[in-house]
Design an enzyme around this catalytic site. Sequence first.
Site, PDB file in Angstrom:
ATOM      1  N   HIS A  78      44.006  37.892  49.598  1.00 58.07           N
ATOM      2  CA  HIS A  78      43.453  39.249  49.376  1.00 58.07           C
ATOM      3  C   HIS A  78      42.448  39.651  50.461  1.00 58.07           C
ATOM      4  CE1 HIS A  78      45.145  39.773  45.197  1.00 58.07           C
ATOM      5  NE2 HIS A  78      44.869  38.475  45.136  1.00 58.07           N
ATOM      6  N   ASN A 151      46.098  42.594  39.427  1.00 54.52           N
ATOM      7  CA  ASN A 151      47.176  42.740  40.450  1.00 54.52           C
ATOM      8  C   ASN A 151      47.964  44.048  39.813  1.00 54.52           C
ATOM      9  OD1 ASN A 151      46.658  40.736  42.283  1.00 54.52           O
ATOM     10  ND2 ASN A 151      47.982  39.285  41.448  1.00 54.52           N
ATOM     11  N   HIS A 342      34.708  38.548  40.087  1.00 58.72           N
ATOM     12  CA  HIS A 342      35.043  37.421  39.305  1.00 58.72           C
ATOM     13  C   HIS A 342      35.595  37.689  37.832  1.00 58.72           C
ATOM     14  CE1 HIS A 342      34.109  33.528  37.448  1.00 58.72           C
ATOM     15  NE2 HIS A 342      33.232  33.141  38.480  1.00 58.72           N
ATOM     16  N   TYR A 365      36.174  31.816  42.141  1.00 52.85           N
ATOM     17  CA  TYR A 365      35.768  33.042  42.717  1.00 52.85           C
ATOM     18  C   TYR A 365      34.292  32.840  43.340  1.00 52.85           C
ATOM     19  CZ  TYR A 365      39.864  35.365  41.381  1.00 52.85           C
ATOM     20  OH  TYR A 365      41.265  35.688  41.448  1.00 52.85           O
TER      21      TYR A 365
END
Length: 722
Positions: A78, A151, A342, A365
Amino acid sequence: MPNKNRKNNGTTAKIEALAASTSIADDSRLTTNQGLVINDDNNSLKAGERGPTLLEDFHLREKITHFDHERIPERVVHARGVAAHGFFQCYKGNDDLTKAGFLTDPSRQTPVFLRFSTVAGSRGSADLARDVRGFAIKFYTDEGVFDMVGNNIPVFFIQDAVKFPDFIHAVKPEPNNEIPQAASAHDTFYDFISLAPETLHMLMWVMSDRAIPRSLRMIEGFGIHTFRFINEAGKSRFVKFHFKPALGMHSVTWDEALKINGADPDFHRRDLFDTIDQGGVAEWEFGVQVVEEKDEHKFDFDLLDPTKLIPEEMVPVRMLGKLTLNRNTDNYFAETEQVAFHPGHLVPGIDFSNDPLLAGRLFSYTDTQLTRLGGPNFAQIPINRPTCPMHNNQRDGHMQQVINPGASAYQPNTVGGGCPMQAKENMGGFVSYAEKMSGAKVRGKSEKFFDHFSQASLFFRSQSEPEQNHMIGALTFELGMVKRAAIVDRMLFLLSKIDTGMANKIAEGLGMKVPKSIEGRLNMDVGADAGKETETKPAKKSDFVSPALSMANTVKDTIKTRKIAVLAADGVDEASLNAMKKALTSEGALIAVIAPRGGTIKGSNGGEIMVDHALLNAASVLFDAVYVPGGAKSVEALLANAKTIHFVNEMYKHCKAIAATGEGVNLIRASSIPTDQNGSADPALLVEEKSDAKKISAKFIQAIAQHRNWEREKFAAANTPA
Ligand code: HDE
């Protein structure tokens, strides 16, 4: 888009006034990081005008040292992103589901920050890569930050976090030569996919048009994992998060995507930035699918399996509120780059399920941000700070920004008056849902996780015919890029388990045959799953289709923010141009006049018309539709530039709405566009020699609102050159 929208906030006057000021304490003065005012930022300190530069030049050293460290590691996935600010406001009546304040108090406007991203490419890759789009939202709620790190596709490639590094290593550029950038069309990706059939459902989505969106304002968002909602009474229910775009879902064609990546690699980020800069917004409705705890096992898939979705026809999405983006970032690095999401940032009223993919994310994360943002204090970076009060005993570390007073940094204490104190019962605070657990310690998964084909097949079955054709085209293209025949063989075999017709068409395009069996050739290294993981177990026979899975069913009756090109030159029929412009802009579309050169052109009535782009700077793929007004001189000048013919041919090929009036029709005649589709009229081709713009504008608007006339694909391939 056009220059005329550039703002002048009196900046020049401000700069002049500041430069004239003689006060040294002025805010406008250039200083070192220590606040020392600098009076020469053009010359380094030298021993004589032609002499060597002196090490003593602290300003030079400070400036260059800072510059040397201006880059931080990009995100491992990402990396390329764009973001905007906005707010979320819920509807009334969600209290039965959750106690989360931002979801139950309709008077609250909760600030949000949404970062969109592509997954595989580097920070500098192009926007229209065929890829999943990240959809990560920070909700700055009164009870703390809630991150929805999702997503635009509701399922994931793998079922367990332990496989994530393998999957990402396979999709990223191959390590020996760093090729290809931001693309899944290569051997290592399909090697992995063909050996890990759990990936096939998501592969179908990534090969659909969802992976090449027209705009980030036209994509869905999903939380993917099953989460829990907990209400005030402590009742827990399973939920899946959905965000549905107000403008519907729309995509470009693969041919367009390839060309947009060259014409404007920032197409998506520019679209979002320009829309908001011009006073527009991007909107989604947020909703959930709710499953009662007692129904956890009623589906033929496991709710904990992130490669499966719950069809909306089985469990409808219940809308809870609206999310609006209305403010651009002020500084890309400080906000978009430094934001740290996160999935474990929760607020009371929301909790986890035992999805084995989610658990790995909860660790990952923070871990990655420690490296990326340089230490444990990244929550103090302005974009990451909660808007509610924050107190704890965490201290020190790299880049600590807070000067914590007092002698106590522990709890319990009396030295600091007992502060900060834990919340007492009934004071709120986060309490994990007391889910009952039992089970042996194993590496394994439940039986339902092993059906890899049924939902992949459901997805393909649920698409419209043009969407299916695009998927077949995408897979033929991708597998055509794979060099090792054994990998393609395995892929064709697995695809035939999803849909035989689809696999046969792909094989035909590749000049290959679908193998009847590849027993022994899969060579799957499946560890404890041996014997259960079966590559030959086909999709369950079913006629069930889910209309919610097709983008074709989300067309909205609007042309808001659509970009319409008008091809014109000196002598253009002004009355028609103005009438069409008025009709389109009153419906919220954006018009750009494109002419053989920049500056202005003269209309047929002598008026001066601003040119937004010279043909040299314009490409048809950057627009949703085209209008060619009449005016003999104008059309003659357009015809003299071959790019105009290419422009309309491409518009036709990409199934976009085309309108021409008066002499403008001559341009269409000179192109390869057939004026009928085997005898039936093309509703998105409005060619009216005799009538004026007013007579066709309503039909043109209707055609643009449909996004594309995909029917045309049947004719376009044969009739229009690339
Ligand atoms: Fe991520 N993912 N992910 N992911 N993910 C990251 O975190 C990871 C997964 C998603 O705009 C990283 O700060 C693991 C699913 C988004 O800043 C990293 C696994 C979903 C973003 C990471 C997953 C996502 C990330 C990289 C499997 C959809 C961008 C930089 C267990 C629900 C957030 C960072 C942004 C980013 C790990 C799977 C979405 C490395 C280990 C499933 C939208 O921590």
